[in-house]
Design a protein around this motif. Structure first.
Motif: not given
Length: 92
Positions: A79-85
């Motif tokens: 989830k964090l990676i998707i948010q950052k991307v």
């Protein structure tokens, strides 16, 4: 061997592992007819690799964590990676 040469070699020899050097020296003497160079018989004590020790400790700690906790962590990380991307893509 002259005293001068011995004075030059002794500091380097003192840093070496005595038993290891003697083992290599015995092998060398039984294999070759000429005297060895220092490099051919050098054996230094193994230095402790702190990074490997830390990795082993972390692996042991990770093995104690339940699969459920690991899975929850993976989900949160994704989830964090998707948010950052998405955040970076919105900047463009």
């Amino acid at each position: 061997m002259s005293r001068i040469k011995a004075k030059m070699l002794l500091p380097a020899l003192m840093e070496m592992d005595y038993d290891g050097v003697m083992t290599k020296l015995r092998h060398f003497a039984s294999t070759y007819p000429y005297p060895p160079t220092i490099a051919e018989i050098a054996v230094y004590p193994k230095m402790q690799n702190e990074h490997m020790e830390n990795m082993k400790k972390w692996q042991e700690e990770a093995n104690k964590v339940s699969e459920q906790t690991k899975q929850q962590f993976r989900v949160q990380l994704e989830k964090l990676i998707i948010q950052k991307v998405n955040h970076e893509n919105n900047k463009l």
